[in-house]
Design a protein around this motif. Sequence first.
Motif, PDB file in Angstrom:
ATOM      1  N   TRP A  34       0.855  -1.182   0.000  1.00 46.44           N
ATOM      2  CA  TRP A  34       0.000   0.000   0.000  1.00 46.44           C
ATOM      3  C   TRP A  34       0.891   1.232   0.000  1.00 46.44           C
ATOM      4  O   TRP A  34       1.828   1.337   0.801  1.00 46.44           O
ATOM      5  N   TYR A  35       0.554   2.181  -0.913  1.00 52.65           N
ATOM      6  CA  TYR A  35       1.234   3.450  -0.990  1.00 52.65           C
ATOM      7  C   TYR A  35       0.230   4.568  -0.783  1.00 52.65           C
ATOM      8  O   TYR A  35      -0.939   4.438  -1.136  1.00 52.65           O
ATOM      9  N   LYS A  36       0.734   5.695  -0.299  1.00 53.22           N
ATOM     10  CA  LYS A  36      -0.077   6.898  -0.189  1.00 53.22           C
ATOM     11  C   LYS A  36       0.534   7.974  -1.074  1.00 53.22           C
ATOM     12  O   LYS A  36       1.747   8.213  -1.016  1.00 53.22           O
ATOM     13  N   VAL A  60       3.298   4.883  10.222  1.00 58.21           N
ATOM     14  CA  VAL A  60       1.925   5.177   9.848  1.00 58.21           C
ATOM     15  C   VAL A  60       1.095   5.147  11.120  1.00 58.21           C
ATOM     16  O   VAL A  60       1.311   4.275  11.967  1.00 58.21           O
ATOM     17  N   PRO A  61       0.171   6.085  11.293  1.00 55.49           N
ATOM     18  CA  PRO A  61      -0.679   6.038  12.499  1.00 55.49           C
ATOM     19  C   PRO A  61      -1.359   4.689  12.640  1.00 55.49           C
ATOM     20  O   PRO A  61      -1.746   4.060  11.646  1.00 55.49           O
ATOM     21  N   ASN A  62      -1.513   4.235  13.899  1.00 53.76           N
ATOM     22  CA  ASN A  62      -2.097   2.913  14.074  1.00 53.76           C
ATOM     23  C   ASN A  62      -3.585   2.891  13.794  1.00 53.76           C
ATOM     24  O   ASN A  62      -4.249   1.865  13.973  1.00 53.76           O
ATOM     25  N   ARG A  63      -4.134   4.005  13.340  1.00 53.91           N
ATOM     26  CA  ARG A  63      -5.511   4.005  12.834  1.00 53.91           C
ATOM     27  C   ARG A  63      -5.587   3.257  11.502  1.00 53.91           C
ATOM     28  O   ARG A  63      -6.677   2.875  11.063  1.00 53.91           O
ATOM     29  N   PHE A  64      -4.441   3.080  10.861  1.00 53.54           N
ATOM     30  CA  PHE A  64      -4.380   2.351   9.593  1.00 53.54           C
ATOM     31  C   PHE A  64      -4.004   0.897   9.897  1.00 53.54           C
ATOM     32  O   PHE A  64      -2.976   0.637  10.527  1.00 53.54           O
ATOM     33  N   ASN A  79      -9.394   3.693  10.671  1.00 50.51           N
ATOM     34  CA  ASN A  79     -10.310   4.101  11.748  1.00 50.51           C
ATOM     35  C   ASN A  79     -10.224   5.600  11.979  1.00 50.51           C
ATOM     36  O   ASN A  79      -9.197   6.231  11.733  1.00 50.51           O
ATOM     37  N   SER A  80     -11.325   6.143  12.486  1.00 44.80           N
ATOM     38  CA  SER A  80     -11.338   7.541  12.948  1.00 44.80           C
ATOM     39  C   SER A  80     -10.683   8.474  11.937  1.00 44.80           C
ATOM     40  O   SER A  80      -9.695   9.170  12.245  1.00 44.80           O
ATOM     41  N   LEU A  81     -11.212   8.508  10.751  1.00 44.60           N
ATOM     42  CA  LEU A  81     -10.601   9.274   9.660  1.00 44.60           C
ATOM     43  C   LEU A  81     -10.419  10.738  10.013  1.00 44.60           C
ATOM     44  O   LEU A  81     -11.264  11.363  10.671  1.00 44.60           O
ATOM     45  N   GLU A  82      -9.283  11.288   9.562  1.00 44.92           N
ATOM     46  CA  GLU A  82      -8.941  12.688   9.790  1.00 44.92           C
ATOM     47  C   GLU A  82      -8.788  13.390   8.440  1.00 44.92           C
ATOM     48  O   GLU A  82      -8.577  12.749   7.408  1.00 44.92           O
ATOM     49  N   LEU A  83      -8.875  14.723   8.484  1.00 42.94           N
ATOM     50  CA  LEU A  83      -8.749  15.506   7.248  1.00 42.94           C
ATOM     51  C   LEU A  83      -7.451  15.176   6.519  1.00 42.94           C
ATOM     52  O   LEU A  83      -7.403  15.089   5.289  1.00 42.94           O
ATOM     53  N   GLY A  84      -6.376  14.988   7.294  1.00 42.37           N
ATOM     54  CA  GLY A  84      -5.058  14.727   6.707  1.00 42.37           C
ATOM     55  C   GLY A  84      -4.931  13.378   6.028  1.00 42.37           C
ATOM     56  O   GLY A  84      -3.928  13.105   5.365  1.00 42.37           O
ATOM     57  N   ASP A  85      -5.932  12.543   6.174  1.00 44.71           N
ATOM     58  CA  ASP A  85      -5.898  11.237   5.505  1.00 44.71           C
ATOM     59  C   ASP A  85      -6.326  11.351   4.051  1.00 44.71           C
ATOM     60  O   ASP A  85      -6.184  10.389   3.284  1.00 44.71           O
TER      61      ASP A  85
END
Lengths: 113, 114
Positions: A34-36, A60-64, A79-85
Amino acid sequence: DTAVSQTPKYLVTQMGNDKSIKCEQNLGHDTMYWYKQDSKKFLKIMFSYNNKELIINETVPNRFSPKSPDKAHLNLHINSLELGDSAVYFCASSLGRAAYEQYFGPGTRLTVT
Amino acid sequence: AQSVAQPEDQVNVAEGNPLTVKCTYSVSGNPYLFWYVQYPNRGLQFLLKYITGDNLVKGSYGFEAEFNKSQTSFHLKKPSALVSDSALYFCAVRDRGNTGKLIFGQGTTLQVKP
């Protein structure tokens, strides 16, 4: 006969929601990634699995959380999506990890509002 | 740490003229180098790679790249540009270790004008 496919292609969601992106490859490869890609088109590796084993886990944040149910699939749960995602997320696969080129999916454009 | 740099954000060339997209690298040991192209709203497509052997590597769509160890460069070239070559081009190097991790340059936008 798509080689690397991703669903969905577009994902618009609100902050705080949880979402998943699915990736499948029919190339018989044993390694998936997976790439961003951010708004400036910069590409950065997030995760990689080889034969269902996690081998790359970048900062990578552990929300991923990636999940590989089998060699042909690598899903990404956020999880818990943020604007920066907000970004384009690309799945890729390769035949091994040494000198082999990677084949990329079409991308999933995630927009968090 | 392994790294690649693409010194030009954008390259402009007239159709039919030769094109060069530059890439320099910094690695310890022998580099594994790659070029990818990204068309608008599409994923990356593999163009070519250098692993070992001949310094001139030929790839897809008439592209080639020259590996130069003394100058630590791996420039992408094409003898005659097409308008359809207009896209975003990425150089990448494989990281050390056996993870297959690729480190990408920042990308160069190629604009071919008719």
